[in-house]
Scaffold this motif. Structure first.
Motif, mmCIF file in Angstrom:
data_model
loop_
_atom_site.group_PDB
_atom_site.id
_atom_site.type_symbol
_atom_site.label_atom_id
_atom_site.label_comp_id
_atom_site.label_asym_id
_atom_site.label_seq_id
_atom_site.Cartn_x
_atom_site.Cartn_y
_atom_site.Cartn_z
ATOM 1 N N SER A 168 39.610 55.084 42.569
ATOM 2 C CA SER A 168 38.439 54.679 43.340
ATOM 3 C C SER A 168 38.165 55.673 44.465
ATOM 4 C CB SER A 168 38.651 53.271 43.902
ATOM 5 O OG SER A 168 39.875 53.177 44.555
ATOM 6 N N CYS A 169 36.913 55.686 44.886
ATOM 7 C CA CYS A 169 36.465 56.689 45.862
ATOM 8 C C CYS A 169 36.845 56.364 47.298
ATOM 9 C CB CYS A 169 34.954 56.869 45.746
ATOM 10 S SG CYS A 169 34.009 55.404 46.220
ATOM 11 N N SER A 170 37.183 55.115 47.590
ATOM 12 C CA SER A 170 37.491 54.722 48.968
ATOM 13 C C SER A 170 38.456 53.548 48.971
ATOM 14 C CB SER A 170 36.208 54.314 49.692
ATOM 15 O OG SER A 170 35.697 53.129 49.107
ATOM 16 N N GLN A 171 38.997 53.253 50.126
ATOM 17 C CA GLN A 171 39.889 52.098 50.250
ATOM 18 C C GLN A 171 39.107 50.808 50.003
ATOM 19 O OE1 GLN A 171 43.327 52.346 50.713
ATOM 20 N NE2 GLN A 171 43.175 50.233 50.041
ATOM 21 N N ALA A 172 37.850 50.773 50.424
ATOM 22 C CA ALA A 172 37.026 49.578 50.198
ATOM 23 C C ALA A 172 36.860 49.314 48.708
ATOM 24 C CB ALA A 172 35.660 49.741 50.872
ATOM 25 N N CYS A 173 36.597 50.357 47.926
ATOM 26 C CA CYS A 173 36.460 50.187 46.474
ATOM 27 C C CYS A 173 37.799 49.804 45.843
ATOM 28 C CB CYS A 173 35.903 51.451 45.829
ATOM 29 S SG CYS A 173 34.115 51.615 46.002
ATOM 30 N N ALA A 174 38.888 50.391 46.333
ATOM 31 C CA ALA A 174 40.217 50.030 45.820
ATOM 32 C C ALA A 174 40.501 48.556 46.087
ATOM 33 C CB ALA A 174 41.282 50.914 46.459
ATOM 34 N N ASN A 175 40.164 48.080 47.276
ATOM 35 C CA ASN A 175 40.371 46.666 47.615
ATOM 36 C C ASN A 175 39.540 45.759 46.723
ATOM 37 O OD1 ASN A 175 42.134 47.427 49.640
ATOM 38 N ND2 ASN A 175 40.643 47.169 51.286
ATOM 39 N N ARG A 176 38.287 46.135 46.475
ATOM 40 C CA ARG A 176 37.425 45.333 45.596
ATOM 41 C C ARG A 176 37.993 45.282 44.188
ATOM 42 N NH1 ARG A 176 32.597 43.525 46.711
ATOM 43 N NH2 ARG A 176 31.793 43.881 44.620
ATOM 44 N N MET A 177 38.506 46.407 43.701
ATOM 45 C CA MET A 177 39.096 46.430 42.358
ATOM 46 C C MET A 177 40.306 45.502 42.275
ATOM 47 S SD MET A 177 38.812 50.475 41.304
ATOM 48 C CE MET A 177 40.323 50.393 40.414
ATOM 49 N N LEU A 178 41.182 45.574 43.272
ATOM 50 C CA LEU A 178 42.378 44.722 43.285
ATOM 51 C C LEU A 178 42.009 43.245 43.389
ATOM 52 C CD1 LEU A 178 44.762 46.820 45.546
ATOM 53 C CD2 LEU A 178 45.035 46.339 43.113
ATOM 54 N N THR A 179 41.045 42.939 44.234
ATOM 55 C CA THR A 179 40.601 41.555 44.381
ATOM 56 C C THR A 179 39.994 41.053 43.080
ATOM 57 O OG1 THR A 179 40.224 41.852 46.746
ATOM 58 C CG2 THR A 179 39.089 40.010 45.696
ATOM 59 N N GLY A 180 39.188 41.875 42.439
ATOM 60 C CA GLY A 180 38.586 41.505 41.159
ATOM 61 C C GLY A 180 39.629 41.235 40.088
ATOM 62 N N ARG A 181 40.641 42.072 40.033
ATOM 63 C CA ARG A 181 41.715 41.863 39.044
ATOM 64 C C ARG A 181 42.498 40.585 39.346
ATOM 65 N NH1 ARG A 181 44.677 47.427 38.812
ATOM 66 N NH2 ARG A 181 42.901 48.429 39.730
ATOM 67 N N TYR A 182 42.744 40.336 40.625
ATOM 68 C CA TYR A 182 43.449 39.114 41.029
ATOM 69 C C TYR A 182 42.651 37.871 40.596
ATOM 70 C CZ TYR A 182 44.863 35.318 44.115
ATOM 71 O OH TYR A 182 45.227 34.097 44.596
ATOM 72 N N LEU A 183 41.357 37.859 40.874
ATOM 73 C CA LEU A 183 40.512 36.719 40.514
ATOM 74 C C LEU A 183 40.463 36.524 39.002
ATOM 75 C CD1 LEU A 183 37.596 37.306 43.036
ATOM 76 C CD2 LEU A 183 39.258 35.417 43.084
ATOM 77 N N GLN A 184 40.358 37.615 38.267
ATOM 78 C CA GLN A 184 40.301 37.536 36.808
ATOM 79 C C GLN A 184 41.620 37.008 36.243
ATOM 80 O OE1 GLN A 184 37.396 38.338 34.981
ATOM 81 N NE2 GLN A 184 38.535 37.236 33.445
ATOM 82 N N ARG A 185 42.708 37.527 36.747
ATOM 83 C CA ARG A 185 44.035 37.149 36.246
ATOM 84 C C ARG A 185 44.363 35.689 36.570
ATOM 85 N NH1 ARG A 185 46.508 40.903 38.768
ATOM 86 N NH2 ARG A 185 47.165 39.715 40.569
ATOM 87 N N ASN A 186 44.044 35.241 37.776
ATOM 88 C CA ASN A 186 44.456 33.907 38.208
ATOM 89 C C ASN A 186 43.446 32.798 37.937
ATOM 90 O OD1 ASN A 186 47.141 34.241 39.565
ATOM 91 N ND2 ASN A 186 45.958 35.838 40.571
ATOM 92 N N TYR A 187 42.156 33.121 37.973
ATOM 93 C CA TYR A 187 41.139 32.071 37.858
ATOM 94 C C TYR A 187 40.114 32.314 36.758
ATOM 95 C CZ TYR A 187 43.172 31.302 42.424
ATOM 96 O OH TYR A 187 44.050 31.101 43.446
#
Length: 152
Positions: free
Chosen positions: A42-61
């Motif tokens: 990812s191009c920035s820490q903000a994009c990296a955080n969004r990617m991780l959050t998205g994966r967390y939501l997909q995996r858990n919910y």
């Protein structure tokens, strides 16, 4: 999975055949950026955080980050129970409101602050227990024994 902050993700280009890392599109926003390591996605820490959050939501919910954001917008960014803004529990958490879901079906019910989500869990997600708690709050008065012990 990127667990390190963006700034810590570096590698020595000289160890790779081409001697540099080719620019590539960010997996979150699509912007082309110059990676500092092959694992840099990812191009920035903000994009990296969004990617991780998205994966967390997909995996858990089994919901996407866009679905979470739509639900948050529908609730005006407030807890579905107390109308509070919520809060971030720890530095590694990114969301002020957590996903509330039915443990039996897995279906998402809404977004809650940590306190309201915990309260439902402590009340065993039970309508009956919650109703008993409501009845208790409506009818309970200070015990005469407790009032007398305060005077002493």
């Amino acid at each position: 999975m990127q667990n390190k902050p963006q700034a810590e993700m570096t590698a020595s280009p000289s160890k790779y055949p081409q001697g540099y890392f080719r620019p590539k599109p960010c997996r979150e926003c699509g912007e082309v950026f110059q990676p500092q390591a092959p694992s840099h996605l990812s191009c920035s820490q903000a994009c990296a955080n969004r990617m991780l959050t998205g994966r967390y939501l997909q995996r858990n919910y089994r919901i996407t980050l866009k679905q979470y954001e739509a639900l948050r917008q529908k609730q005006a960014g407030l807890c579905a129970i107390c109308d509070g803004e919520g809060f971030v529990m720890a530095s590694h958490h990114k969301m002020k409101l957590v996903v509330d879901h039915c443990h039996a079906s897995g279906h998402v019910r809404g977004l809650l602050c940590h306190n309201c989500n915990r309260a439902l869990g402590l009340l065993k997600d039970s309508d009956e227990v919650l109703q008993r708690a409501i009845n208790y709050l409506r009818t309970a008065t200070a015990s005469p024994l407790l009032l007398e012990s305060r005077k002493a």
